[in-house]
Design a protein around this motif. Structure first.
Motif, PDB file in Angstrom:
ATOM      1  N   GLN A  71       0.871  -1.161   0.063  1.00  0.00           N
ATOM      2  CA  GLN A  71       0.071   0.141   0.076  1.00  0.00           C
ATOM      3  C   GLN A  71       0.985   1.275  -0.047  1.00  0.00           C
ATOM      4  N   ARG A  72       2.082   1.053   0.954  1.00  0.00           N
ATOM      5  CA  ARG A  72       2.563   2.518   0.770  1.00  0.00           C
ATOM      6  C   ARG A  72       3.343   2.552  -0.534  1.00  0.00           C
ATOM      7  N   ILE A  73       4.009   1.551  -1.122  1.00  0.00           N
ATOM      8  CA  ILE A  73       4.692   1.644  -2.365  1.00  0.00           C
ATOM      9  C   ILE A  73       3.684   2.235  -3.553  1.00  0.00           C
ATOM     10  N   ALA A  74       2.440   1.813  -3.368  1.00  0.00           N
ATOM     11  CA  ALA A  74       1.480   2.129  -4.453  1.00  0.00           C
ATOM     12  C   ALA A  74       1.136   3.760  -4.253  1.00  0.00           C
ATOM     13  N   GLU A  75       1.192   4.266  -2.927  1.00  0.00           N
ATOM     14  CA  GLU A  75       0.987   5.416  -2.525  1.00  0.00           C
ATOM     15  C   GLU A  75       2.257   6.505  -2.904  1.00  0.00           C
ATOM     16  N   ALA A  76       3.431   5.976  -2.835  1.00  0.00           N
ATOM     17  CA  ALA A  76       4.505   6.509  -3.102  1.00  0.00           C
ATOM     18  C   ALA A  76       4.582   6.644  -4.746  1.00  0.00           C
ATOM     19  N   ALA A  77       4.576   5.637  -5.397  1.00  0.00           N
ATOM     20  CA  ALA A  77       4.360   5.851  -7.007  1.00  0.00           C
ATOM     21  C   ALA A  77       3.311   6.807  -7.324  1.00  0.00           C
ATOM     22  N   GLN A  78       2.131   6.746  -6.811  1.00  0.00           N
ATOM     23  CA  GLN A  78       1.197   7.918  -7.267  1.00  0.00           C
ATOM     24  C   GLN A  78       1.806   9.168  -6.736  1.00  0.00           C
ATOM     25  N   ALA A  79       2.398   9.571  -5.681  1.00  0.00           N
ATOM     26  CA  ALA A  79       2.581  10.831  -5.188  1.00  0.00           C
ATOM     27  C   ALA A  79       4.082  11.058  -6.338  1.00  0.00           C
ATOM     28  N   ALA A  80       4.478  10.153  -6.660  1.00  0.00           N
ATOM     29  CA  ALA A  80       5.899  10.679  -7.608  1.00  0.00           C
ATOM     30  C   ALA A  80       5.352  10.949  -8.969  1.00  0.00           C
ATOM     31  N   THR A  81       4.394  10.465  -9.340  1.00  0.00           N
ATOM     32  CA  THR A  81       3.806  10.681 -10.795  1.00  0.00           C
ATOM     33  C   THR A  81       3.174  12.197 -10.680  1.00  0.00           C
ATOM     34  N   GLN A  82       2.514  12.554  -9.905  1.00  0.00           N
ATOM     35  CA  GLN A  82       1.863  13.949  -9.908  1.00  0.00           C
ATOM     36  C   GLN A  82       2.710  15.069 -10.174  1.00  0.00           C
ATOM     37  N   PRO A  83       3.855  15.225  -9.484  1.00  0.00           N
ATOM     38  CA  PRO A  83       4.752  16.377  -9.970  1.00  0.00           C
ATOM     39  C   PRO A  83       5.047  16.177 -11.569  1.00  0.00           C
ATOM     40  N   TRP A  84       5.132  15.213 -12.089  1.00  0.00           N
ATOM     41  CA  TRP A  84       5.601  15.045 -13.546  1.00  0.00           C
ATOM     42  C   TRP A  84       4.465  15.666 -14.249  1.00  0.00           C
ATOM     43  N   GLU A  85       3.240  15.159 -13.951  1.00  0.00           N
ATOM     44  CA  GLU A  85       2.236  15.753 -14.604  1.00  0.00           C
ATOM     45  C   GLU A  85       2.008  17.328 -14.487  1.00  0.00           C
ATOM     46  N   ARG A  86       2.478  17.794 -13.571  1.00  0.00           N
ATOM     47  CA  ARG A  86       2.384  19.378 -13.261  1.00  0.00           C
ATOM     48  C   ARG A  86       3.415  20.234 -14.151  1.00  0.00           C
ATOM     49  N   LEU A  87       4.560  19.218 -14.152  1.00  0.00           N
ATOM     50  CA  LEU A  87       5.893  19.737 -14.997  1.00  0.00           C
ATOM     51  C   LEU A  87       5.483  19.525 -16.300  1.00  0.00           C
ATOM     52  N   SER A  88       4.772  18.679 -16.968  1.00  0.00           N
ATOM     53  CA  SER A  88       4.376  18.526 -18.299  1.00  0.00           C
ATOM     54  C   SER A  88       3.496  19.712 -18.790  1.00  0.00           C
ATOM     55  N   GLY A  89       2.698  20.274 -18.022  1.00  0.00           N
ATOM     56  CA  GLY A  89       2.072  21.362 -18.308  1.00  0.00           C
ATOM     57  C   GLY A  89       2.759  22.774 -18.234  1.00  0.00           C
ATOM     58  N   LEU A  90       3.966  22.777 -17.505  1.00  0.00           N
ATOM     59  CA  LEU A  90       4.687  23.741 -17.662  1.00  0.00           C
ATOM     60  C   LEU A  90       5.752  23.803 -18.683  1.00  0.00           C
ATOM     61  N   SER A  91       5.939  22.566 -19.405  1.00  0.00           N
ATOM     62  CA  SER A  91       6.995  22.701 -20.424  1.00  0.00           C
ATOM     63  C   SER A  91       6.256  23.042 -21.678  1.00  0.00           C
ATOM     64  N   GLY A  92       5.002  22.968 -21.747  1.00  0.00           N
ATOM     65  CA  GLY A  92       4.025  23.424 -22.879  1.00  0.00           C
ATOM     66  C   GLY A  92       3.826  24.961 -22.556  1.00  0.00           C
ATOM     67  N   ILE A  93       3.809  25.660 -21.458  1.00  0.00           N
ATOM     68  CA  ILE A  93       4.028  27.060 -21.301  1.00  0.00           C
ATOM     69  C   ILE A  93       5.397  27.523 -21.777  1.00  0.00           C
ATOM     70  N   PHE A  94       6.386  26.675 -21.403  1.00  0.00           N
ATOM     71  CA  PHE A  94       7.623  27.274 -21.734  1.00  0.00           C
ATOM     72  C   PHE A  94       7.890  27.184 -23.121  1.00  0.00           C
ATOM     73  N   GLU A  95       7.592  26.245 -23.844  1.00  0.00           N
ATOM     74  CA  GLU A  95       7.466  26.082 -25.234  1.00  0.00           C
ATOM     75  C   GLU A  95       6.881  27.256 -25.871  1.00  0.00           C
ATOM     76  N   ASP A  96       5.677  27.438 -25.462  1.00  0.00           N
ATOM     77  CA  ASP A  96       4.879  28.647 -26.114  1.00  0.00           C
ATOM     78  C   ASP A  96       5.631  29.970 -26.070  1.00  0.00           C
TER      79      ASP A  96
END
Length: 173
Positions: A71-96
């Motif tokens: 359960q803790r591993i699943a929670e950590a994996a989910q928490a680790a992917t959330q910042p990357w999702e936010r960063l992917s939005g930032l990369s689009g802003i940067f490219e624009d």
């Protein structure tokens, strides 16, 4: 006089405990000692049953620990992917922003480069088609050979000879 073994006359060594708490030891410490001896006696009497019970409890704890760890591993994996999702939005802003800055400087956009490359490719293909379709004329006469180079006039200078400057006479007034 023989003594009767069923009636002890005096306390024997077997009747006395091997370890006596020192005199003056508080009563709670003596009770802890006696409780430890009682636990030892019970473990010896119920040895197999107690061991099997401990194994079952250990397996149960291991299963629970595995579930909690997963359960803790699943929670950590989910928490680790959330910042990357936010960063992917930032990369689009940067490219624009970079694209706007390059357009402001007069640089063509990526789509413009792609269109230009497609046009160059189409022109190269058309040129190849024209060259293949053109009738081949008779091979022209051999190109004229270049003229032989002219010999250079080389003047040998004698370094020991007097130069003209030294032998000149000054002009007359």
């Amino acid at each position: 006089m023989a003594s009767d073994p069923s009636k002890p006359d005096a306390p024997s060594i077997a009747d006395e405990p091997l370890w006596q708490p020192p005199p003056g030891l508080p009563e709670p410490a003596r009770q802890v000692w006696l409780a430890g001896l009682g636990a030892l006696a019970r473990a010896q009497a119920e040895g197999g049953k107690t061991f099997e019970s401990l194994v079952r409890q250990g397996l149960s704890l291991q299963t629970q620990a595995s579930q909690v760890a997963r359960q803790r591993i699943a929670e950590a994996a989910q928490a680790a992917t959330q910042p990357w999702e936010r960063l992917s939005g930032l990369s689009g802003i940067f490219e624009d922003r970079v694209a706007r800055a390059l357009a402001h400087l007069g640089q063509p956009a990526a789509q413009d480069w792609a269109a230009l490359q497609a046009r160059v490719q189409a022109l190269e293909t058309a040129l190849q088609d024209v060259l293949r379709a053109a009738p081949r004329a008779a091979s022209p006469a051999a190109p004229p050979k270049p003229a032989a180079p002219k010999p250079r006039n080389r003047v040998k200078i004698n370094p020991r000879a007097p130069s003209d400057k030294k032998t000149r006479t000054p002009p007359l007034p």
